[in-house]
Write a protein that holds these residues in place. Structure first.
Motif, PDB file in Angstrom:
ATOM      1  N   GLY A 187       6.618   4.420  -3.898  1.00  0.00           N
ATOM      2  CA  GLY A 187       5.307   4.667  -3.309  1.00  0.00           C
ATOM      3  C   GLY A 187       4.377   5.401  -4.255  1.00  0.00           C
ATOM      4  O   GLY A 187       3.185   5.108  -4.332  1.00  0.00           O
ATOM      5  N   PHE A 188       4.928   6.360  -4.986  1.00  0.00           N
ATOM      6  CA  PHE A 188       4.098   7.138  -5.899  1.00  0.00           C
ATOM      7  C   PHE A 188       3.659   6.325  -7.106  1.00  0.00           C
ATOM      8  O   PHE A 188       2.461   6.237  -7.408  1.00  0.00           O
ATOM      9  CB  PHE A 188       4.861   8.386  -6.350  1.00  0.00           C
ATOM     10  N   ASN A 189       4.617   5.723  -7.810  1.00  0.00           N
ATOM     11  CA  ASN A 189       4.281   4.999  -9.034  1.00  0.00           C
ATOM     12  C   ASN A 189       3.458   3.740  -8.754  1.00  0.00           C
ATOM     13  O   ASN A 189       2.389   3.540  -9.321  1.00  0.00           O
ATOM     14  CB  ASN A 189       5.536   4.640  -9.818  1.00  0.00           C
ATOM     15  N   ALA A 238       1.198  -2.919 -10.511  1.00  0.00           N
ATOM     16  CA  ALA A 238       2.088  -2.370  -9.489  1.00  0.00           C
ATOM     17  C   ALA A 238       3.496  -2.952  -9.631  1.00  0.00           C
ATOM     18  O   ALA A 238       4.489  -2.233  -9.476  1.00  0.00           O
ATOM     19  CB  ALA A 238       1.529  -2.648  -8.099  1.00  0.00           C
ATOM     20  N   GLN A 239       3.589  -4.236  -9.930  1.00  0.00           N
ATOM     21  CA  GLN A 239       4.898  -4.855 -10.132  1.00  0.00           C
ATOM     22  C   GLN A 239       5.609  -4.260 -11.337  1.00  0.00           C
ATOM     23  O   GLN A 239       6.810  -3.970 -11.281  1.00  0.00           O
ATOM     24  CB  GLN A 239       4.754  -6.368 -10.315  1.00  0.00           C
ATOM     25  N   VAL A 268      11.891  10.755 -13.391  1.00  0.00           N
ATOM     26  CA  VAL A 268      10.882  11.706 -13.867  1.00  0.00           C
ATOM     27  C   VAL A 268      10.315  11.264 -15.214  1.00  0.00           C
ATOM     28  O   VAL A 268       9.106  11.317 -15.442  1.00  0.00           O
ATOM     29  CB  VAL A 268      11.495  13.123 -13.967  1.00  0.00           C
ATOM     30  N   SER A 269      11.176  10.801 -16.098  1.00  0.00           N
ATOM     31  CA  SER A 269      10.728  10.494 -17.457  1.00  0.00           C
ATOM     32  C   SER A 269       9.869   9.241 -17.544  1.00  0.00           C
ATOM     33  O   SER A 269       9.046   9.121 -18.448  1.00  0.00           O
ATOM     34  CB  SER A 269      11.929  10.353 -18.389  1.00  0.00           C
ATOM     35  N   GLY A 307       4.204   6.513 -17.647  1.00  0.00           N
ATOM     36  CA  GLY A 307       3.757   5.254 -18.227  1.00  0.00           C
ATOM     37  C   GLY A 307       4.388   4.028 -17.622  1.00  0.00           C
ATOM     38  O   GLY A 307       4.435   2.976 -18.251  1.00  0.00           O
ATOM     39  N   CYS A 308       4.853   4.142 -16.406  1.00  0.00           N
ATOM     40  CA  CYS A 308       5.658   3.061 -15.828  1.00  0.00           C
ATOM     41  C   CYS A 308       4.904   1.740 -15.692  1.00  0.00           C
ATOM     42  O   CYS A 308       5.522   0.680 -15.715  1.00  0.00           O
ATOM     43  CB  CYS A 308       6.214   3.480 -14.477  1.00  0.00           C
ATOM     44  N   SER A 309       3.609   1.765 -15.577  1.00  0.00           N
ATOM     45  CA  SER A 309       2.879   0.507 -15.381  1.00  0.00           C
ATOM     46  C   SER A 309       2.476  -0.167 -16.686  1.00  0.00           C
ATOM     47  O   SER A 309       2.085  -1.327 -16.665  1.00  0.00           O
ATOM     48  CB  SER A 309       1.631   0.757 -14.542  1.00  0.00           C
TER      49      SER A 309
END
Length: 121
Positions: free
Chosen positions: A6-8, A24-25, A73-74, A78-80
């Motif tokens: 939900g957050f990312n 988002a994907q 956390v790490s 930059g996950c997207s």
């Protein structure tokens, strides 16, 4: 783990204008991969270390879960925008950094009951 989806993905989806669905994907996939890699690296590294110390490998669910959290956390920042292979590398390294940080705190006799410090390194 569920809250990170939900957050990312939610944050990426809300603040971007173009290509919302793709970002988002990417966020969801990279969040999952990094968490899994952190969990596996912490689990296997701890088993290897315990085998070297005692002669018998023991698998610690606690260390696997803390490794999973360190992977989450790490990768959050930059996950997207990172590639999937990079999220695996980030998660793998974060699991190892968690184990190192936890051992350092034990050797320095610093009390951190829930390992919050090494998880957030």
């Amino acid at each position: 783990w569920f809250g990170w989806y939900g957050f990312n993905a939610g944050s990426v989806y809300y603040i971007t204008i173009k290509s919302n669905a793709v970002l988002a994907q990417n966020a969801v996939v990279n969040t999952t991969l990094s968490a899994a890699a952190g969990s596996i690296s912490a689990l296997l590294a701890k088993a290897w270390l315990s085998e070297r110390e005692t002669g018998e490998a023991t698998f610690s669910l606690t260390d696997a879960l803390w490794g999973c959290l360190s992977g989450l956390v790490s990768v959050t920042g930059g996950c997207s925008v990172i590639s999937s292979w990079a999220s695996i590398v980030i998660g793998f390294i974060s699991g190892l950094i968690y184990l190192w940080g936890s051992n350092v705190l034990i050797k320095l006799r610093i009390d951190d009951a829930v390992d919050a410090i090494p998880i957030h390194l």
